[in-house]
Design a protein around this motif. Structure first.
Motif, PDB file in Angstrom:
ATOM      1  N   MET A 294       2.257  54.796  -9.906  1.00  0.00           N
ATOM      2  CA  MET A 294       3.050  54.049  -8.922  1.00  0.00           C
ATOM      3  C   MET A 294       4.086  53.168  -9.628  1.00  0.00           C
ATOM      4  O   MET A 294       5.221  53.069  -9.191  1.00  0.00           O
ATOM      5  N   SER A 295       3.696  52.555 -10.716  1.00  0.00           N
ATOM      6  CA  SER A 295       4.586  51.642 -11.434  1.00  0.00           C
ATOM      7  C   SER A 295       5.261  52.350 -12.606  1.00  0.00           C
ATOM      8  O   SER A 295       4.884  53.455 -13.012  1.00  0.00           O
ATOM      9  N   VAL A 296       6.272  51.684 -13.173  1.00  0.00           N
ATOM     10  CA  VAL A 296       6.895  52.189 -14.399  1.00  0.00           C
ATOM     11  C   VAL A 296       5.858  52.278 -15.511  1.00  0.00           C
ATOM     12  O   VAL A 296       5.818  53.263 -16.261  1.00  0.00           O
ATOM     13  N   LYS A 297       5.007  51.279 -15.637  1.00  0.00           N
ATOM     14  CA  LYS A 297       3.969  51.310 -16.671  1.00  0.00           C
ATOM     15  C   LYS A 297       3.041  52.499 -16.479  1.00  0.00           C
ATOM     16  O   LYS A 297       2.686  53.192 -17.444  1.00  0.00           O
ATOM     17  N   ASP A 298       2.628  52.755 -15.240  1.00  0.00           N
ATOM     18  CA  ASP A 298       1.762  53.902 -14.966  1.00  0.00           C
ATOM     19  C   ASP A 298       2.419  55.202 -15.424  1.00  0.00           C
ATOM     20  O   ASP A 298       1.770  56.067 -16.023  1.00  0.00           O
TER      21      ASP A 298
ATOM     22  N   LYS B 223      11.934  42.884 -11.769  1.00  0.00           N
ATOM     23  CA  LYS B 223      11.313  42.135 -12.860  1.00  0.00           C
ATOM     24  C   LYS B 223      10.018  42.801 -13.314  1.00  0.00           C
ATOM     25  O   LYS B 223       9.774  42.938 -14.509  1.00  0.00           O
ATOM     26  N   THR B 224       9.209  43.215 -12.359  1.00  0.00           N
ATOM     27  CA  THR B 224       7.943  43.865 -12.703  1.00  0.00           C
ATOM     28  C   THR B 224       8.187  45.144 -13.492  1.00  0.00           C
ATOM     29  O   THR B 224       7.522  45.409 -14.515  1.00  0.00           O
TER      30      THR B 224
ATOM     31  N   ALA C  83      10.765  49.127 -18.892  1.00  0.00           N
ATOM     32  CA  ALA C  83      12.055  49.772 -18.649  1.00  0.00           C
ATOM     33  C   ALA C  83      13.133  49.122 -19.509  1.00  0.00           C
ATOM     34  O   ALA C  83      13.027  47.957 -19.901  1.00  0.00           O
ATOM     35  N   VAL C  84      14.200  49.883 -19.785  1.00  0.00           N
ATOM     36  CA  VAL C  84      15.268  49.392 -20.662  1.00  0.00           C
ATOM     37  C   VAL C  84      16.519  48.993 -19.880  1.00  0.00           C
ATOM     38  O   VAL C  84      17.521  48.601 -20.481  1.00  0.00           O
TER      39      VAL C  84
ATOM     40  N   ARG D 105      22.444  40.234 -11.676  1.00  0.00           N
ATOM     41  CA  ARG D 105      22.290  38.873 -12.203  1.00  0.00           C
ATOM     42  C   ARG D 105      20.861  38.650 -12.687  1.00  0.00           C
ATOM     43  O   ARG D 105      20.637  38.063 -13.758  1.00  0.00           O
ATOM     44  N   GLU D 106      19.911  39.148 -11.919  1.00  0.00           N
ATOM     45  CA  GLU D 106      18.508  39.049 -12.338  1.00  0.00           C
ATOM     46  C   GLU D 106      18.285  39.796 -13.648  1.00  0.00           C
ATOM     47  O   GLU D 106      17.633  39.298 -14.575  1.00  0.00           O
ATOM     48  N   LEU D 107      18.848  40.985 -13.743  1.00  0.00           N
ATOM     49  CA  LEU D 107      18.703  41.800 -14.951  1.00  0.00           C
ATOM     50  C   LEU D 107      19.332  41.106 -16.154  1.00  0.00           C
ATOM     51  O   LEU D 107      18.723  41.008 -17.223  1.00  0.00           O
ATOM     52  N   GLY D 108      20.575  40.643 -15.971  1.00  0.00           N
ATOM     53  CA  GLY D 108      21.284  40.032 -17.084  1.00  0.00           C
ATOM     54  C   GLY D 108      20.681  38.730 -17.557  1.00  0.00           C
ATOM     55  O   GLY D 108      20.642  38.446 -18.758  1.00  0.00           O
ATOM     56  N   GLU D 109      20.187  37.901 -16.621  1.00  0.00           N
ATOM     57  CA  GLU D 109      19.656  36.589 -16.990  1.00  0.00           C
ATOM     58  C   GLU D 109      18.231  36.672 -17.520  1.00  0.00           C
ATOM     59  O   GLU D 109      17.870  35.958 -18.459  1.00  0.00           O
TER      60      GLU D 109
END
Length: 570
Positions: free
Chosen positions: A150-154, A202-203, A209-210, A234-238
């Protein structure tokens, strides 16, 4: 030329004798030296290493050949293929050692509910196929864990658990964020939904993820406003400095320069690095405008925006047939789309928009649509197999059916799984863009399908053999850097990867500079390139002469909390 102190060697060690080394350093001229690979890394580089190393080490006579960093495919659609066909022939035989997936704003992660996964699987079946649940649970893919994540980690854990043929990095698909937080329809995101998307982002980034991708001509990502995209960027960059935003922007045809301008504006406003993926301009209205686009990019760079780009060295594009529908017709997902196609009034509306002048379909297709630019490539329904390799105009002539009726027929009978070739590009544009100072390579290769685009099998040898050697667009060593070290810098993995230097991970390609070339054609696209002698992934031989070894030595490349992107165990 430098080396580390020699240590006890291993049976898997390889000594390359006298290759011409293109190191990936754009300021360094190619040079001849021996290279010793040991335990997954480059152990030594120097003259006459052979005399100091035991005879038990494999020696490769590389005189007259080029040894360079493995090629990095910054735009790949191998999300499933590395699991379903781990020989990964199309990519390994090109010299590709690292791929970036999660492209175009829609992929199989993250999800929250089974119905979201089902929606995505159906929507991008034309890109990647859609293995049946039976095949995944009790058939050939039993035990792989297909679609159980379900997640990127999974997902990344699933790749590492199964062992993969190349290194894989992941982008967070912005369309997934919107699907999970807002839904599949064209609705303005509320403040709460914007917050939800940011938390999902964020999760996923903390999962490894890159960066983030968008597909702004594909639903549901295309429904995001500039304000919504800016909120996420903005969330990604900060929160994750250096992570890239890789948009497939709103148009590569009509108003394409304005669409590029919107992405550059996001970089200016939010500070996020912008990576313009499969950078190109389509259709006759954009012929001759590549220089204007590059001027826009250079101005943004001068203004302090970090901008990079990738391209593939072909004029046609490739996408799904369903993406040519007006966006409203794709609202809600594949099931709703197929239902609309049963409604005669809605079919008439679609035809009016597509053959008139108001369609907002993928890539902002020409208006009216030119059916001679749409060629059927991958069709699942065997009843329609004779359509593969023909344009809609050609089939209309042969069958006497109207083009729009053929369009509807294939959409319905193939249940939106069809992929197409889009004959809309311009060669001068292709050549101009690949010479930009920030250019890198991205195949955008759709591996699944009956008649795939040859870029899936030939992109990287075509860059090196056709464009650098045969056409002399640039020196070969410069092109190699485009495809390796420059791309590694975009991912923040250089010089750990993308470099032939002592201590670097041994992702390597050995090729003959006189014979390397792509052999994949539009008629026979699933054809290996020639001139590549060896490919090493993390120091393990994946291609040896003309033989795929079946090695699964790839690792997932994950962004860590400190911002570094690394692979496990090396």
């Amino acid at each position: 030329m430098v080396s580390q102190p020699l240590r006890p060697l291993h049976s898997s060690d390889i000594l390359f004798l006298s290759p011409l080394i293109i190191s990936g350093d754009e300021n360094e001229q190619p040079y001849v030296a021996d290279v010793l690979v040991s335990q997954g890394r480059i152990h030594s580089i120097g003259e006459s290493l052979s005399s100091t190393i035991s005879q038990g080490v494999r020696r490769v006579n590389a005189r007259g050949k080029v040894l360079c960093p493995g090629f990095i495919d910054l735009h790949a659609h191998s999300d499933l293929h590395v699991l379903t066909d781990p020989l990964h022939e199309p990519k390994i035989t090109q010299g590709i050692t690292t791929e970036v997936v999660g492209q175009d704003g829609i992929s199989y992660y993250p999800t929250r509910k089974p119905e979201e996964m089902a929606h995505i699987r159906a929507q991008i079946a034309g890109w990647n196929g859609n293995p049946t649940d039976e095949c995944c649970q009790s058939g050939a893919l039993k035990g792989v864990g297909m679609f159980e994540w379900m997640s990127v980690k999974d997902y990344l854990d699933c790749l590492d658990r199964n062992k993969i043929p190349v290194n894989v990095a992941v982008l967070v698909p912005q369309g997934n964020l919107r699907l999970l937080a807002v839904g599949p329809n064209d609705e303005l995101a509320t403040d709460e939904q914007l917050k939800d998307q940011a938390e999902l982002l964020k999760t996923a980034m903390l999962d490894g993820a890159v960066g983030m991708s968008s597909g702004l001509t594909y639903t549901p990502g295309m429904y995001a406003s500039y304000h919504e995209l800016a909120h996420l960027c903005r969330e990604l960059g900060e929160s994750f400095p250096g992570a890239i935003y890789a948009p497939h922007h709103r148009s590569y045809g009509k108003n394409a320069l304005e669409a590029y301008g919107e992405m550059l504006a996001l970089g200016r406003e939010t500070g996020v690095p912008i990576h313009l993926t499969h950078c190109k301009l389509n259709h006759t209205e954009n012929i001759g405008k590549a220089g204007e686009l590059l001027e826009m990019i250079d101005t943004a760079i001068e203004d302090g925006v970090k901008v990079t780009l990738d391209s593939y060295p072909y004029t046609p594009g490739s996408t799904t047939l369903s993406s040519l529908l007006p966006s409203w017709a794709n609202q809600g997902g594949p099931i709703e789309t197929l239902e609309r196609l049963k409604d005669s009034e809605l079919r008439s509306r679609i035809q009016h928009e597509m053959e008139g002048c108001s369609c907002d379909a993928s890539n902002k297709w020409t208006n009216p649509i030119e059916w001679d630019t749409v060629e059927f490539a991958g069709i699942e329904n065997p009843e329609l197999s004779s359509y593969v390799g023909k344009t809609i105009s050609k089939l209309s002539e042969e069958t006497g059916k109207e083009p729009i009726d053929l369009f509807y027929e294939v959409l319905e009978k193939d249940e939106l799984r069809t992929s197409i070739l889009a004959w809309t590009g311009d060669e001068d544009c292709v050549r101009t863009i690949m010479q930009h100072k920030t250019h890198t390579g991205g195949s955008d290769g759709i591996i699944f399908g009956t008649k795939v685009h040859p870029r899936a099998w030939g992109t990287f040898p075509r860059f090196v053999g056709h464009y650098a050697r045969d056409l002399a667009i640039m020196p070969m060593q410069e092109m190699v850097c485009h495809l390796s070290s420059r791309a590694a810098k975009v991912l923040n993995i250089y010089p750990e990867r993308g470099s032939v230097s002592v201590g670097a991970v041994a992702d390597l390609v050995l090729f003959d500079p006189a014979t390397i070339r792509d052999l994949a054609t539009y008629e026979e696209p699933k054809t290996r390139s020639e001139g590549i002698d060896m490919v090493l992934v993390n120091g393990v031989v994946a291609l040896d002469g003309n033989k795929l070894t079946g090695a699964r030595s790839g690792v997932t490349l994950r962004r860590r909390k400190d911002g570094k992107v690394t692979g496990k165990g090396l």
